[in-house]
Scaffold this motif. Structure first.
Motif, PDB file in Angstrom:
ATOM      1  N   GLN A  36      15.138 -82.402 -31.594  1.00 25.91           N
ATOM      2  CA  GLN A  36      13.974 -81.554 -31.814  1.00 25.91           C
ATOM      3  C   GLN A  36      14.254 -80.121 -31.392  1.00 25.91           C
ATOM      4  O   GLN A  36      15.172 -79.841 -30.641  1.00 25.91           O
ATOM      5  N   GLY A  37      13.428 -79.237 -31.882  1.00 27.25           N
ATOM      6  CA  GLY A  37      13.548 -77.827 -31.525  1.00 27.25           C
ATOM      7  C   GLY A  37      14.324 -77.041 -32.566  1.00 27.25           C
ATOM      8  O   GLY A  37      14.641 -77.525 -33.653  1.00 27.25           O
ATOM      9  N   ARG A  38      14.632 -75.817 -32.204  1.00 27.03           N
ATOM     10  CA  ARG A  38      15.335 -74.899 -33.093  1.00 27.03           C
ATOM     11  C   ARG A  38      16.757 -75.381 -33.336  1.00 27.03           C
ATOM     12  O   ARG A  38      17.409 -75.903 -32.437  1.00 27.03           O
ATOM     13  N   LEU A  39      17.253 -75.200 -34.551  1.00 24.32           N
ATOM     14  CA  LEU A  39      18.628 -75.556 -34.882  1.00 24.32           C
ATOM     15  C   LEU A  39      19.504 -74.320 -34.724  1.00 24.32           C
ATOM     16  O   LEU A  39      19.238 -73.283 -35.323  1.00 24.32           O
ATOM     17  N   LEU A  40      20.535 -74.434 -33.908  1.00 27.73           N
ATOM     18  CA  LEU A  40      21.431 -73.314 -33.621  1.00 27.73           C
ATOM     19  C   LEU A  40      22.700 -73.421 -34.448  1.00 27.73           C
ATOM     20  O   LEU A  40      23.244 -74.515 -34.637  1.00 27.73           O
ATOM     21  N   ARG A  41      23.185 -72.277 -34.934  1.00 28.41           N
ATOM     22  CA  ARG A  41      24.498 -72.254 -35.559  1.00 28.41           C
ATOM     23  C   ARG A  41      25.543 -72.463 -34.466  1.00 28.41           C
ATOM     24  O   ARG A  41      25.277 -72.267 -33.289  1.00 28.41           O
ATOM     25  N   VAL A  42      26.735 -72.852 -34.860  1.00 27.39           N
ATOM     26  CA  VAL A  42      27.808 -73.102 -33.890  1.00 27.39           C
ATOM     27  C   VAL A  42      28.085 -71.832 -33.079  1.00 27.39           C
ATOM     28  O   VAL A  42      28.300 -71.892 -31.867  1.00 27.39           O
ATOM     29  N   GLU A  43      28.032 -70.691 -33.736  1.00 25.40           N
ATOM     30  CA  GLU A  43      28.273 -69.419 -33.050  1.00 25.40           C
ATOM     31  C   GLU A  43      27.204 -69.156 -31.981  1.00 25.40           C
ATOM     32  O   GLU A  43      27.511 -68.674 -30.889  1.00 25.40           O
ATOM     33  N   GLU A  44      25.955 -69.492 -32.293  1.00 22.89           N
ATOM     34  CA  GLU A  44      24.873 -69.304 -31.324  1.00 22.89           C
ATOM     35  C   GLU A  44      25.022 -70.252 -30.142  1.00 22.89           C
ATOM     36  O   GLU A  44      24.775 -69.872 -28.996  1.00 22.89           O
ATOM     37  N   ALA A  45      25.442 -71.487 -30.409  1.00 25.86           N
ATOM     38  CA  ALA A  45      25.669 -72.453 -29.336  1.00 25.86           C
ATOM     39  C   ALA A  45      26.808 -71.988 -28.431  1.00 25.86           C
ATOM     40  O   ALA A  45      26.721 -72.087 -27.205  1.00 25.86           O
ATOM     41  N   ALA A  46      27.872 -71.456 -29.027  1.00 21.39           N
ATOM     42  CA  ALA A  46      29.000 -70.946 -28.239  1.00 21.39           C
ATOM     43  C   ALA A  46      28.558 -69.784 -27.359  1.00 21.39           C
ATOM     44  O   ALA A  46      28.947 -69.704 -26.188  1.00 21.39           O
ATOM     45  N   GLU A  47      27.740 -68.919 -27.908  1.00 19.89           N
ATOM     46  CA  GLU A  47      27.245 -67.783 -27.127  1.00 19.89           C
ATOM     47  C   GLU A  47      26.384 -68.268 -25.965  1.00 19.89           C
ATOM     48  O   GLU A  47      26.494 -67.771 -24.848  1.00 19.89           O
ATOM     49  N   ARG A  48      25.557 -69.266 -26.226  1.00 25.33           N
ATOM     50  CA  ARG A  48      24.697 -69.809 -25.175  1.00 25.33           C
ATOM     51  C   ARG A  48      25.506 -70.479 -24.073  1.00 25.33           C
ATOM     52  O   ARG A  48      25.140 -70.423 -22.898  1.00 25.33           O
ATOM     53  N   LEU A  49      26.615 -71.125 -24.446  1.00 20.69           N
ATOM     54  CA  LEU A  49      27.492 -71.771 -23.473  1.00 20.69           C
ATOM     55  C   LEU A  49      28.472 -70.793 -22.835  1.00 20.69           C
ATOM     56  O   LEU A  49      29.199 -71.165 -21.912  1.00 20.69           O
ATOM     57  N   ASN A  50      28.525 -69.585 -23.366  1.00 18.54           N
ATOM     58  CA  ASN A  50      29.469 -68.560 -22.903  1.00 18.54           C
ATOM     59  C   ASN A  50      30.911 -69.054 -23.080  1.00 18.54           C
ATOM     60  O   ASN A  50      31.734 -68.960 -22.165  1.00 18.54           O
ATOM     61  N   THR A  51      31.176 -69.605 -24.265  1.00 20.48           N
ATOM     62  CA  THR A  51      32.509 -70.112 -24.601  1.00 20.48           C
ATOM     63  C   THR A  51      32.912 -69.574 -25.967  1.00 20.48           C
ATOM     64  O   THR A  51      32.142 -68.897 -26.633  1.00 20.48           O
ATOM     65  N   SER A  52      34.103 -69.930 -26.377  1.00 18.49           N
ATOM     66  CA  SER A  52      34.525 -69.592 -27.732  1.00 18.49           C
ATOM     67  C   SER A  52      33.855 -70.556 -28.708  1.00 18.49           C
ATOM     68  O   SER A  52      33.325 -71.597 -28.313  1.00 18.49           O
ATOM     69  N   VAL A  53      33.907 -70.248 -29.985  1.00 16.19           N
ATOM     70  CA  VAL A  53      33.332 -71.096 -31.021  1.00 16.19           C
ATOM     71  C   VAL A  53      34.084 -72.428 -31.091  1.00 16.19           C
ATOM     72  O   VAL A  53      33.523 -73.459 -31.463  1.00 16.19           O
TER      73      VAL A  53
END
Length: 81
Positions: A16-33
């Motif tokens: 549930q919730g907003r669907l994040l692109r892989v790039e957005e998830a990487a940014e949120r985790l502070n990691t590379s794609v």
């Protein structure tokens, strides 16, 4: 032929919730794609296929982060550092 998913079937909490692109998830985790892509390839995180694209539900990312949370060790009382 019956479809396993029907519009009345509620989504699991992790989807549930907003669907994040892989790039957005990487940014949120502070990691590379590469890191979230590896999580997806190893099936270590929930993800959604939208056509040829892959999206990570925000709730799944939050659950992944929470699962890796390590609580600090409390020093015994009576000993000064």
């Amino acid at each position: 032929m019956t479809n396993a998913f029907s519009p009345t079937t509620p989504l699991p909490p992790e989807a549930q919730g907003r669907l994040l692109r892989v790039e957005e998830a990487a940014e949120r985790l502070n990691t590379s794609v590469r890191f979230p892509r590896r999580l997806i390839a190893e099936r270590r995180i929930f993800f959604v296929r939208v056509g040829r694209s892959v999206r990570i539900p925000e709730a799944a990312l939050e659950a992944f982060i929470a699962a890796g949370l390590v609580e600090p060790v409390k020093a015994p009382k009576g000993r000064a550092a």
